[in-house]
Design a protein around this motif. Structure first.
Motif, short mmCIF file in Angstrom:
data_model
loop_
_atom_site.label_atom_id
_atom_site.label_comp_id
_atom_site.label_asym_id
_atom_site.label_seq_id
_atom_site.Cartn_x
_atom_site.Cartn_y
_atom_site.Cartn_z
N ILE A 157 -2.14 -10.37 -6.99
CA ILE A 157 -2.76 -10.18 -5.68
C ILE A 157 -3.22 -8.73 -5.55
O ILE A 157 -2.78 -7.86 -6.30
N THR A 158 -4.09 -8.53 -4.58
CA THR A 158 -4.44 -7.17 -4.16
C THR A 158 -4.20 -7.11 -2.65
O THR A 158 -4.26 -8.13 -1.96
N VAL A 159 -3.89 -5.91 -2.17
CA VAL A 159 -3.70 -5.69 -0.74
C VAL A 159 -4.57 -4.51 -0.36
O VAL A 159 -4.46 -3.43 -0.95
N ASP A 160 -5.47 -4.73 0.61
CA ASP A 160 -6.37 -3.64 1.00
C ASP A 160 -5.68 -2.70 1.99
O ASP A 160 -4.53 -2.93 2.39
N SER A 161 -6.37 -1.66 2.40
CA SER A 161 -5.80 -0.64 3.25
C SER A 161 -5.42 -1.15 4.64
O SER A 161 -4.60 -0.55 5.32
N ASP A 162 -5.98 -2.30 5.04
CA ASP A 162 -5.64 -2.91 6.33
C ASP A 162 -4.54 -3.96 6.20
O ASP A 162 -4.21 -4.63 7.19
N GLY A 163 -4.00 -4.14 4.99
CA GLY A 163 -2.92 -5.10 4.77
C GLY A 163 -3.37 -6.52 4.49
O GLY A 163 -2.54 -7.43 4.44
N PHE A 164 -4.66 -6.72 4.27
CA PHE A 164 -5.15 -8.06 3.95
C PHE A 164 -4.93 -8.36 2.47
O PHE A 164 -5.24 -7.52 1.62
N ILE A 165 -4.43 -9.54 2.21
CA ILE A 165 -4.03 -9.94 0.86
C ILE A 165 -5.09 -10.86 0.26
O ILE A 165 -5.56 -11.80 0.91
N SER A 166 -5.43 -10.61 -1.00
CA SER A 166 -6.36 -11.46 -1.74
C SER A 166 -5.75 -11.79 -3.10
O SER A 166 -5.02 -10.99 -3.67
N LEU A 167 -6.09 -12.96 -3.58
CA LEU A 167 -5.66 -13.35 -4.92
C LEU A 167 -6.59 -12.71 -5.95
O LEU A 167 -7.80 -12.67 -5.75
N THR A 168 -6.02 -12.23 -7.05
CA THR A 168 -6.84 -11.80 -8.17
C THR A 168 -7.30 -13.06 -8.90
O THR A 168 -6.88 -14.18 -8.56
N GLU A 169 -8.13 -12.90 -9.90
CA GLU A 169 -8.57 -14.06 -10.68
C GLU A 169 -7.36 -14.78 -11.28
O GLU A 169 -7.28 -16.01 -11.23
N ALA A 170 -6.43 -14.02 -11.83
CA ALA A 170 -5.22 -14.63 -12.43
C ALA A 170 -4.37 -15.31 -11.36
O ALA A 170 -3.86 -16.42 -11.57
#
Length: 132
Positions: free
Chosen positions: A53-66
């Protein structure tokens, strides 16, 4: 990559929440899974360190490709197994609970065989409905 069942559950939850809400934060995951915020925070750190996952500066979570690949696999298994159990007469709530446990332990070979069998049944049913 083999990961723990709990990580798979978190990734699947992120996928579902993203589909339903458009964006995901740790608090959303905590509410969805009924886990404490500190538990989710630790899990998100581990998933981030594993580059799932990645987490942006606002705390929003996204899945990486893996991470997306794992989440898609688990979600598909859950959906197929749950629907199969419901077709066999298992009540929906029990089917969902059982599918949640089964989705983590079934081998790819067994899952593909089940899916192929269900798809062939659907194909045969569709053909017989066309001929009526």
């Amino acid at each position: 990559m083999k990961i723990q069942e709990s990580a798979e559950n978190y990734l699947e939850a992120i996928l579902i929440l993203k589909q339903n809400k458009g964006s995901v934060r740790s608090i959303d995951i905590a509410h969805y899974l009924n886990f404490s915020k500190p538990s989710v925070s630790i899990a998100m750190k581990n998933l981030r360190n594993s580059e799932l996952i990645t987490v942006d500066s606002d705390g929003f979570i996204s899945l990486t490709e893996a991470g997306h690949k794992i989440a898609d696999t688990i979600f598909e298994r859950h959906t197929v197994l749950s629907n199969m159990l419901i077709k066999l007469g298992v009540p929906a709530e029990i089917a969902a609970e059982d599918a949640c446990r089964m989705e983590h332990v079934i081998s790819p070979e067994s899952f593909h065989a089940i899916k192929a069998h269900l798809n062939s049944e659907e194909h045969i049913k569709a053909l017989s409905n066309q001929n009526k």
